[in-house]
Structure formats: C-alpha cells, structure tokens
Design an enzyme around this catalytic site. Structure first.
Site, PDB file in Angstrom:
ATOM      1  N   CYS A 195     -58.524   1.961  12.519  1.00  0.00           N
ATOM      2  CA  CYS A 195     -58.245   0.762  13.311  1.00  0.00           C
ATOM      3  C   CYS A 195     -57.509   1.117  14.599  1.00  0.00           C
ATOM      4  O   CYS A 195     -56.579   1.915  14.607  1.00  0.00           O
ATOM      5  CB  CYS A 195     -57.438  -0.222  12.490  1.00  0.00           C
ATOM      6  SG  CYS A 195     -58.296  -0.763  10.986  1.00  0.00           S
ATOM      7  N   CYS A 227     -63.212   3.805   8.523  1.00  0.00           N
ATOM      8  CA  CYS A 227     -62.164   4.783   8.828  1.00  0.00           C
ATOM      9  C   CYS A 227     -62.525   6.183   8.345  1.00  0.00           C
ATOM     10  O   CYS A 227     -62.075   7.176   8.917  1.00  0.00           O
ATOM     11  CB  CYS A 227     -60.850   4.371   8.171  1.00  0.00           C
ATOM     12  SG  CYS A 227     -60.312   2.683   8.550  1.00  0.00           S
ATOM     13  N   ASP A 260     -55.140   4.347   6.232  1.00  0.00           N
ATOM     14  CA  ASP A 260     -53.677   4.379   6.219  1.00  0.00           C
ATOM     15  C   ASP A 260     -53.054   5.273   5.152  1.00  0.00           C
ATOM     16  O   ASP A 260     -52.148   6.059   5.444  1.00  0.00           O
ATOM     17  CB  ASP A 260     -53.129   2.972   6.003  1.00  0.00           C
ATOM     18  CG  ASP A 260     -53.528   2.008   7.099  1.00  0.00           C
ATOM     19  OD1 ASP A 260     -54.364   2.380   7.942  1.00  0.00           O
ATOM     20  OD2 ASP A 260     -53.013   0.885   7.102  1.00  0.00           O
ATOM     21  N   LYS A 261     -53.459   5.129   3.894  1.00  0.00           N
ATOM     22  CA  LYS A 261     -52.774   5.812   2.798  1.00  0.00           C
ATOM     23  C   LYS A 261     -53.237   7.248   2.638  1.00  0.00           C
ATOM     24  O   LYS A 261     -52.588   8.041   1.953  1.00  0.00           O
ATOM     25  CB  LYS A 261     -52.969   5.049   1.484  1.00  0.00           C
ATOM     26  CG  LYS A 261     -52.607   3.573   1.571  1.00  0.00           C
ATOM     27  CD  LYS A 261     -51.255   3.326   2.183  1.00  0.00           C
ATOM     28  CE  LYS A 261     -51.013   1.865   2.522  1.00  0.00           C
ATOM     29  NZ  LYS A 261     -51.923   1.280   3.509  1.00  0.00           N
ATOM     30  N   SER A 269     -49.071  -4.807   7.270  1.00  0.00           N
ATOM     31  CA  SER A 269     -50.021  -3.954   7.967  1.00  0.00           C
ATOM     32  C   SER A 269     -49.420  -3.530   9.294  1.00  0.00           C
ATOM     33  O   SER A 269     -48.599  -4.250   9.886  1.00  0.00           O
ATOM     34  CB  SER A 269     -51.312  -4.728   8.217  1.00  0.00           C
ATOM     35  OG  SER A 269     -52.093  -4.106   9.211  1.00  0.00           O
ATOM     36  N   ASP A 282     -57.847  -0.837   3.243  1.00  0.00           N
ATOM     37  CA  ASP A 282     -56.898  -1.936   3.383  1.00  0.00           C
ATOM     38  C   ASP A 282     -57.540  -3.143   4.054  1.00  0.00           C
ATOM     39  O   ASP A 282     -57.354  -4.281   3.629  1.00  0.00           O
ATOM     40  CB  ASP A 282     -55.702  -1.493   4.235  1.00  0.00           C
ATOM     41  CG  ASP A 282     -54.839  -0.464   3.549  1.00  0.00           C
ATOM     42  OD1 ASP A 282     -55.108  -0.159   2.373  1.00  0.00           O
ATOM     43  OD2 ASP A 282     -53.902   0.036   4.186  1.00  0.00           O
TER      44      ASP A 282
END
Length: 564
Positions: free
Chosen positions: A200, A55, A129-130, A477, A87
């Site tokens: 993703c 990512c 994500d974070k 998720s 993740d």
C-alpha cells in the site's frame, strides 16, 4: 566427504558433509543440487509470495532474483515459502484477528525451516505489513548472517486526475454512507485504486516498517524506497543475495547490527517520516527477539527531540512512489545524521557503518516540498504520542500529527466489538463530540488486536475527522488518521479500566501532557472493576486460542516468546 572447517558453512556442513550424510545429499540431488554445491555456503531465501494479496504477488520473482545473486557469488540458494495474509482484504472482518497472529507464525516458520535445514545465511523478502517484523524476529532469533529485502511499494491508482490507494476506498465507503458520492463513483474508485503489485502506497505500515528496517541497518541502502515492479528492486534482490555471502565471510550477524542505538535510529526515522503506530508494536517485538531493552518510554524520549518532516499519506499529500522519485529516505537520513539525530557508528549489512553508507548520498532536489527541512517541520516533535493515565496505566499509543489538534475531550460511546462501532458510524449514531470506545479487541481479548481502519476511515469519510475521537485496546492501520488512540494497556479483557467505561462518561485525550483520562472518580472506577467479570474466551481451540494464551501485552510488543 570429510566434514568442512569452513566457517561460512558452520550449519550446512553438519547436514551435508561426511559419509553418514549421504541420504541428505541424495534428497538434495533431487531438488537440483550438483556435487559442487555441497561445498558451498547454503543461503535460504525466505519468500512470502502468495496470490492472496497484491503486496506479495510478485515476490516469487524477487526470490528468484535473490537466489541468482547468491548463486553468482558462489553460494547455493534454496528458496522456501512462508505465509502471508492480507490486512486490506480482511479489514473489518473476523478474519482480521489473524493478522497480528501471522507475524508470529511467519517468524516461527522461518526459524523452523532455517534451523531444520541448516542454512548458513538467510535472505528474507517481505511485502505486506506483518511479513516484515515477522521476518526480522526470525532473523534475530536465528542470528545467522542475513538481510531483509522489502518487496516494494505499489504505484498509485488514479481517478479523475486524483491519485488513489487502498485507503481512498475505505474513505469512499464513509463518503457513500454520507451521500457525498454515489454508487457509480464508489465503484470507479474501487476499480482503479489498486493498479498492480506492491505494498500500500502511503507511509502506512508496510512502507513504515521497510524504512525502519533500512534505518536499523538490516536492509541494503534504498531497499525501502523502490517500486515493487522495477529494475531497481530486482537489482536490490540480486545484491542482497551476494551481500549475504560477504556477511558470512566477515562473520557479521543480525545481533551485531540490531543494537539499542540501531533501534533508536529506526525510531528516529519512523518519526521523521510520520510513520504508522504499528511501528511501536513491531519495533518492541523485534527488540525483544534481539535481547535489546526497548520500551514505550524510549519512543517518548526520542520523540521529544525528533520532528515530523514528511508530508506523506495518510495525513499528508504524497505517496511512497513520489518519495522514491526524489531519492527515498537516504537523503533524509543524511540530514538527520548531520543534525546529530542518528547514531552514525552503527554497523549495517553492507559491512560499513551507517555514516559510511550515507557519506556520498546527494541531497533532495531543491524544489521538492515532500520532506521539510529540520528548521521548518510539520510538527516539532513526534506524532507518535505515548499516553498514560487512569485509562492506560501501562501506556497507549496515539497518532497525532497536530492537524487534528492536540487535545480532545468528549463523551464516550462504548462498543464491545469493531463491527458494532462501524455500524453506528455509518448509520449516523456518532456525532460531533463523541469519543468512540472500542474494547475487547486487544491481543488477548480479540484475540489478535485487530486494526480499526474501517471505523476510522468511515469517520473521515463522514467528515468527522476533527470532531470525533476513537480509542481502543486494538490497533490501527498505517492508513489511519484522525484523533485516535490505540494499544491501550492493560487491555479490557484482563481488567484494564477500559473495560468499565460507560456511555456518557467524559474522556480527555491530551497529546501535550501525554495523558488519557477517564473523568470518573477512582473510587467509582474501583467499584465498577469489582463488579466486572472477565468475558469467556472467544476461541477455545486453534491458533487464535493458542495465541491468546501466549501473547504478551501490547506495551511489550504483543510477542508470544516473551521471557517474563
């Protein structure tokens, strides 16, 4: 060198102007500053580059592109790094407890560097994500002219003419456990699912949050819908670098943009796209940092009038890469605006309003079926259902697209950790009609509120997606689908009713009445709670222990700088 009164250098001038700042300038000469650079606005480029995950593996190059944009616009760019975790790699392990914690570490670290170094503006580039909410929390706290750039989506993998992504691998594990595929097939899917750099590829948390931030007005138009490795993404970074200089000239700051109506726009777009439940947690946290009064009930209010329109993974057929090909989210936003579902007068980082940004946007191609028209939605209201009831007196978040039904009643099978539940799913102990209860996985109890992608994917891989439900005080998720409820508050660790559920109890999840019900008399619940004892903390030192002491409830965004 006299101190400047240039308003575009409000912070950097305090660091580098004047005779007494000569030592500071001396150190900056060593990192490449020229004399003329000290008279320019300094823009920090917060890069989340790391080789721990695909990512973020390309973001160092994107940071260079953003820096070039700043420098060409007569600013001085300074690149610095913050952390990321993966993740997807840590999912289902003890390490996943650090995932949500990393959001706070990222926010703290960006705030720390920008505040210390005296940068006048910021470009923050996030991938996993974070990173994204972490960057946004920092930008809100700092309130200096700033833009967020999404690192971009990954392209799909392929095996036997079927498109793959990381969730394909998680679900293949369940299929292998059920002898639906063999070891060779699992290995082939594993090897082909992740073809390179980027986040993703479905409407999972990364793409959801990128879309939400664009709708919020904090990214340039189309930033959320570009492939990670593309000319469009490189140009997006260059433009962002130049745009921060315009924000400095016009004194436009994040809190001018991150208003309550802007957050409502973000929620609207997340719902229309069928986005991740994590958006609830992260938007609450971002609003908290912005001083905006946003609550779970706002998601219910907006969700009652906004339909789910996107046929995107995990519950749908298409990937983010395919949405990029038909125009990204801009045509969708224009349709929502024309229907009166977005606030068009919200300011954005272009210096224009949302309506002005969308004025010349073209419609989707007529033949596409990825984004449904408003009069033919996948679901007429939100797929994100905020549930209350005797199991969730402070709220819970369900992701129910309607494909799995709207009501589920079943028998509790209780697990005090994710790993125990996953083992039971894979060994066949979970059967039709079960409600899997995974507790002590909340922000304080985990600590860290792990995502339950491994067990939910195993359920889907076992072919039990419509026959089994899963509830937890952890979270999910963006790749999760099925009949699932997370973010249950109060969490088990602080004495929420989830702590006293027993094997064999009957539980009903009702997305129509928005209720999560434990079918046990209140007197019995009270008696069980009286006999309940809080477990000892799982961590007593280090970052997880600090997080557990500071973190707020998931219903408040699981933030560590809560004002309460």
């Amino acid at each position: 060198m006299a101190q400047s009164d240039d308003k575009t250098r409000s912070f950097s001038s305090l660091v580098v102007d004047g005779m007494e700042r000569a030592p500071s300038r001396a150190m900056l000469h060593a990192v490449g500053f020229k004399n003329e650079d000290f008279k320019k606005p300094q823009v920090g480029i917060a890069s989340t580059w790391s080789m721990v995950t695909p990512c973020n593996m390309h973001i160092n190059r994107l940071a260079d592109d953003a820096a070039r944009g700043v420098d060409q616009a007569n600013g001085k760019a300074v690149i610095f790094n913050t952390i990321t975790i993966s993740d997807g790699i840590s999912m289902g392990t003890e390490g996943m407890k650090y995932s949500l914690v990393s959001r706070e570490v990222i926010a703290d670290s960006i705030e720390t560097v920008v505040g210390c170094q005296g940068f006048d503006g910021v470009v923050a580039i996030g991938g996993c994500d974070k990173n994204m909410p972490g960057c946004m929390i920092a930008l809100a706290r700092l309130n200096r002219p700033a833009i967020f750039v999404y690192g971009g989506t990954i392209l799909s993998g392929c095996h036997n003419n079927k498109k793959l992504d990381v969730v394909s691998v998680f679900e293949a594990v369940g299929a292998r456990a059920n002898d639906k595929i063999d070891d060779a097939e699992l290995a082939a899917i594993e090897a082909k699912a992740i073809p390179g750099a980027g986040s993703c590829g479905g409407m999972y948390t990364a793409n959801t949050m990128a879309s939400a931030i664009e709708a919020l007005g904090m990214s340039l138009p189309n930033s959320s819908a570009q492939a990670a490795i593309s000319d469009d993404k490189r140009l997006d970074c260059e433009r962002a670098g130049a745009a921060v200089l315009e924000l400095l000239k016009n004194d436009i700051k994040p809190l001018d943009i991150m208003t309550k109506p802007a957050f409502e726009n973000a929620i609207t777009v997340v719902i229309a796209l069928g986005g991740s439940t994590n958006a609830v947690l992260h938007l609450l946290a971002m609003a908290n940092a912005s001083g905006v009064d946003l609550s779970l009930d706002d998601f219910t209010r907006i969700g009652a009038r906004v339909p789910m329109l996107a046929d995107l993974k995990p519950s749908g057929r298409y990937s983010m890469g395919e949405l990029v090909e038909i125009g990204g989210i801009q045509p969708l936003m224009k349709e929502l605006l024309n229907a009166g579902l977005l606030h068009g007068d919200c300011l954005t980082v272009t210096g224009k309003t949302l309506a002005e940004n969308l004025a010349e946007v073209k419609d989707y191609p007529a033949e596409q079926d990825m984004i449904r028209p408003l009069d033919n939605p996948i679901k007429k209201d939100s797929h994100l259902a905020i549930l209350y009831g005797n199991l969730a007196t402070e709220g819970a978040v369900a992701k129910i697209t309607g494909k799995e039904g709207l009501v589920f009643s079943g028998t509790a099978k209780v697990f005090d950790a994710e790993e125990l539940a996953l083992k039971a799913i894979l060994d066949g102990s979970i059967v039709k009609g079960d409600v899997i209860v995974i507790r002590y996985e909340g922000p304080k109890g985990g600590p860290g509120m792990r995502e339950m992608l491994s067990p939910t994917s195993a359920v889907m891989g076992k072919g039990l997606g419509k026959e089994v439900a899963l509830i937890t005080d952890g979270r999910f998720s963006g790749g999760t689908h099925g009949f699932v409820v997370g973010h249950i508050t109060p969490e088990a660790h602080v004495g929420g009713a989830l702590a006293i559920v027993q094997d064999g109890d009957q539980i009903t999840i009702d997305a129509e009445t928005k209720q999560l019900t434990l079918h046990v008399e209140q007197a019995e619940i009270d008696a069980r709670l009286q006999n309940w004892q809080q477990p000892a903390p799982r961590y007593t030192r280090g970052v997880l222990a600090k997080y557990a002491k500071l973190v707020s409830s998931a219903s408040k965004g699981a933030v560590t700088d809560n004002l309460d």
